[in-house]
Design a protein around this motif. Structure first.
Motif, PDB file in Angstrom:
ATOM      1  N   GLY A  35       0.818  -1.217   0.000  1.00  0.00           N
ATOM      2  CA  GLY A  35       0.000   0.000   0.000  1.00  0.00           C
ATOM      3  C   GLY A  35       0.843   1.255   0.000  1.00  0.00           C
ATOM      4  O   GLY A  35       0.505   2.246  -0.658  1.00  0.00           O
ATOM      5  N   HIS A  37       3.830   1.617  -1.275  1.00  0.00           N
ATOM      6  CA  HIS A  37       4.618   1.758  -2.499  1.00  0.00           C
ATOM      7  C   HIS A  37       3.765   1.705  -3.768  1.00  0.00           C
ATOM      8  O   HIS A  37       4.287   1.656  -4.865  1.00  0.00           O
ATOM      9  CB  HIS A  37       5.674   0.652  -2.577  1.00  0.00           C
ATOM     10  CG  HIS A  37       6.774   0.827  -1.571  1.00  0.00           C
ATOM     11  ND1 HIS A  37       6.614   0.533  -0.246  1.00  0.00           N
ATOM     12  CD2 HIS A  37       8.035   1.276  -1.697  1.00  0.00           C
ATOM     13  CE1 HIS A  37       7.738   0.783   0.386  1.00  0.00           C
ATOM     14  NE2 HIS A  37       8.623   1.246  -0.467  1.00  0.00           N
ATOM     15  N   ALA A  38       2.445   1.739  -3.609  1.00  0.00           N
ATOM     16  CA  ALA A  38       1.557   1.614  -4.771  1.00  0.00           C
ATOM     17  C   ALA A  38       1.602   2.860  -5.662  1.00  0.00           C
ATOM     18  O   ALA A  38       1.512   2.755  -6.875  1.00  0.00           O
ATOM     19  CB  ALA A  38       0.126   1.351  -4.303  1.00  0.00           C
ATOM     20  N   ASP A  39       1.747   4.033  -5.053  1.00  0.00           N
ATOM     21  CA  ASP A  39       1.679   5.272  -5.825  1.00  0.00           C
ATOM     22  C   ASP A  39       2.981   5.589  -6.552  1.00  0.00           C
ATOM     23  O   ASP A  39       2.978   6.368  -7.500  1.00  0.00           O
ATOM     24  CB  ASP A  39       1.327   6.442  -4.896  1.00  0.00           C
ATOM     25  CG  ASP A  39      -0.052   6.258  -4.279  1.00  0.00           C
ATOM     26  OD1 ASP A  39      -0.864   5.556  -4.896  1.00  0.00           O
ATOM     27  OD2 ASP A  39      -0.307   6.798  -3.196  1.00  0.00           O
ATOM     28  N   LYS A  40       4.067   5.027  -6.098  1.00  0.00           N
ATOM     29  CA  LYS A  40       5.372   5.412  -6.649  1.00  0.00           C
ATOM     30  C   LYS A  40       5.769   4.613  -7.862  1.00  0.00           C
ATOM     31  O   LYS A  40       5.305   3.576  -8.164  1.00  0.00           O
ATOM     32  CB  LYS A  40       6.441   5.279  -5.571  1.00  0.00           C
ATOM     33  CG  LYS A  40       6.162   6.225  -4.428  1.00  0.00           C
ATOM     34  CD  LYS A  40       7.115   6.004  -3.281  1.00  0.00           C
ATOM     35  CE  LYS A  40       6.747   6.900  -2.110  1.00  0.00           C
ATOM     36  NZ  LYS A  40       7.551   6.652  -0.945  1.00  0.00           N
TER      37      LYS A  40
END
Length: 40
Positions: A35, A37-40
């Motif tokens: 969760g 590291h999902a946006d990166k």
């Protein structure tokens, strides 16, 4: 003889609980890790 067997069952149960607890904690940690590291 039955006392030894009872001790072994208790020890086995404790090992299973510790293993399952660590497995569950690892799963929760994995969810947070994914969760985060999902946006990166």
């Amino acid at each position: 003889m039955s006392e030894k067997r009872a001790e072994r069952q208790v020890a086995l149960r404790v090992l299973v609980y510790v293993f399952v607890t660590h497995l569950f904690a690892g799963f929760i940690w994995l969810l947070f890790y994914i969760g985060g590291h999902a946006d990166k």
